[in-house]
Design an enzyme around this catalytic site. Structure first.
Site, PDB file in Angstrom:
ATOM      1  N   SER A  72       0.823  -1.210   0.000  1.00  0.00           N
ATOM      2  CA  SER A  72       0.000   0.000   0.000  1.00  0.00           C
ATOM      3  C   SER A  72       0.857   1.260   0.000  1.00  0.00           C
ATOM      4  O   SER A  72       2.002   1.259   0.449  1.00  0.00           O
ATOM      5  CB  SER A  72      -0.912   0.019   1.229  1.00  0.00           C
ATOM      6  OG  SER A  72      -1.717  -1.135   1.266  1.00  0.00           O
TER       7      SER A  72
HETATM    8  N1  SAH Z   1      -0.357  -4.921   4.203  1.00  0.00           N
HETATM    9  C1  SAH Z   1       0.201  -5.329   2.934  1.00  0.00           C
HETATM   10  C2  SAH Z   1      -0.791  -5.089   1.818  1.00  0.00           C
HETATM   11  C3  SAH Z   1      -0.781  -6.209   0.850  1.00  0.00           C
HETATM   12  S1  SAH Z   1      -2.123  -6.183  -0.326  1.00  0.00           S
HETATM   13  C4  SAH Z   1       1.534  -4.659   2.696  1.00  0.00           C
HETATM   14  O1  SAH Z   1       1.910  -3.764   3.442  1.00  0.00           O
HETATM   15  O2  SAH Z   1       2.237  -5.079   1.766  1.00  0.00           O
HETATM   16  C5  SAH Z   1      -3.340  -7.162   0.502  1.00  0.00           C
HETATM   17  C6  SAH Z   1      -3.002  -8.609   0.750  1.00  0.00           C
HETATM   18  O3  SAH Z   1      -4.178  -9.240   1.259  1.00  0.00           O
HETATM   19  C7  SAH Z   1      -2.600  -9.409  -0.485  1.00  0.00           C
HETATM   20  O4  SAH Z   1      -1.333  -9.949  -0.296  1.00  0.00           O
HETATM   21  C8  SAH Z   1      -3.677 -10.499  -0.587  1.00  0.00           C
HETATM   22  O5  SAH Z   1      -3.175 -11.742  -1.035  1.00  0.00           O
HETATM   23  C9  SAH Z   1      -4.151 -10.587   0.844  1.00  0.00           C
HETATM   24  N2  SAH Z   1      -5.483 -11.161   1.045  1.00  0.00           N
HETATM   25  C10 SAH Z   1      -6.605 -10.995   0.300  1.00  0.00           C
HETATM   26  N3  SAH Z   1      -7.623 -11.719   0.807  1.00  0.00           N
HETATM   27  C11 SAH Z   1      -7.136 -12.355   1.920  1.00  0.00           C
HETATM   28  C12 SAH Z   1      -7.690 -13.271   2.869  1.00  0.00           C
HETATM   29  N4  SAH Z   1      -8.972 -13.695   2.810  1.00  0.00           N
HETATM   30  N5  SAH Z   1      -6.892 -13.719   3.866  1.00  0.00           N
HETATM   31  C13 SAH Z   1      -5.597 -13.335   3.957  1.00  0.00           C
HETATM   32  N6  SAH Z   1      -5.012 -12.492   3.079  1.00  0.00           N
HETATM   33  C14 SAH Z   1      -5.772 -12.001   2.072  1.00  0.00           C
END
Ligand code: SAH
Length: 222
Positions: A72
């Protein structure tokens, strides 16, 4: 050469871009929680992205982290963290570890972070990244975050970093007084919402419009 493997004295310094990120993207836009600003200043964001993207790590945008997912934008990480109002003693559940950057920021502001990622390859990478950044108070698991993490519930706060609709289990796994923060809505039109679990009611506040990668069901053994 991989930036992480370079001898210390030849590594490019990212201190200046990080300071500028905090001043221009966070303070200038109203982030004012001193602890959040200090955490954003201290976590080396560039080690959480691919070394080819390290020079862009402090730019005002989200960046790809592989598997179609993104780290993000710095402002969004700070904004969401500030909305949790952490004081230092909390146990926080994060849904969507991604590369582990938000996890690292949270880990400097609370007692312990439990973070779940559904894509196995990202879960493994986050583990390496967080080891490099020396975060001892973090527990990671590969799983479906929609189920929460019953074993360690209840939590003081739950933060969701993928966009969609809340699972009922999240509020159930919060302590009384605990907060749930997520980008809620259909794909492309999310809005940050903060719900607080009071004794008999749930309060709800809406904040920034935003765009996140989707919250998906199940585990991806990629
Ligand atoms: N906080 C992260 C943001 C990553 S984007 C950072 O700082 O990099 C959001 C992430 O949520 C993705 O990697 C995606 O695979 C994950 N995601 C989506 N649905 C999910 C679920 N049901 N359980 C766990 N992770 C999930």
């Amino acid at each position: 050469m991989n930036n992480h493997l370079m001898p210390e004295h030849t590594k490019p310094s990212f201190d200046r871009p990080r300071q500028r990120m905090v001043n221009e993207q966070l303070i200038a836009r109203g982030i004012n929680d001193k602890r959040v600003l200090a955490a954003m200043l201290s976590v080396p964001r560039h080690i959480f992205v691919d070394s080819a993207l390290a020079a862009r790590a402090y730019q005002d945008c989200a960046l790809p982290i592989g598997c179609g997912q993104t780290i993000s934008q710095p402002y969004m990480v700070a904004r969401m963290t500030q909305l949790l109002e952490l004081k230092g003693n909390e146990r926080v559940l994060e849904i969507g570890t991604g590369c582990g950057y938000q996890t690292a920021v949270l880990s400097r502001l609370c007692r312990r972070v439990y973070s779940i990622e559904r894509i196995e390859a990202l879960h493994r990478r986050a583990r390496q990244n967080l080891r490099m950044a020396r975060h001892a108070n973090v527990m990671l698991k590969c799983g479906d975050g929609l189920e929460g993490w019953e074993e360690y519930a209840p939590f003081d706060a739950i933060i969701v970093t993928a966009g969609g609709f809340a699972s009922d289990l999240w509020l159930q796994q919060l302590k009384p007084g605990g907060v749930l923060l997520l980008p809620e809505g259909k794909s492309g039109t999310h809005r940050l919402v903060r719900r607080r679990k009071q004794a008999h009611i749930i309060t709800e506040e809406y904040f920034d419009a935003c765009t996140f990668v989707p919250l998906l069901k199940g585990v991806n053994h990629h």
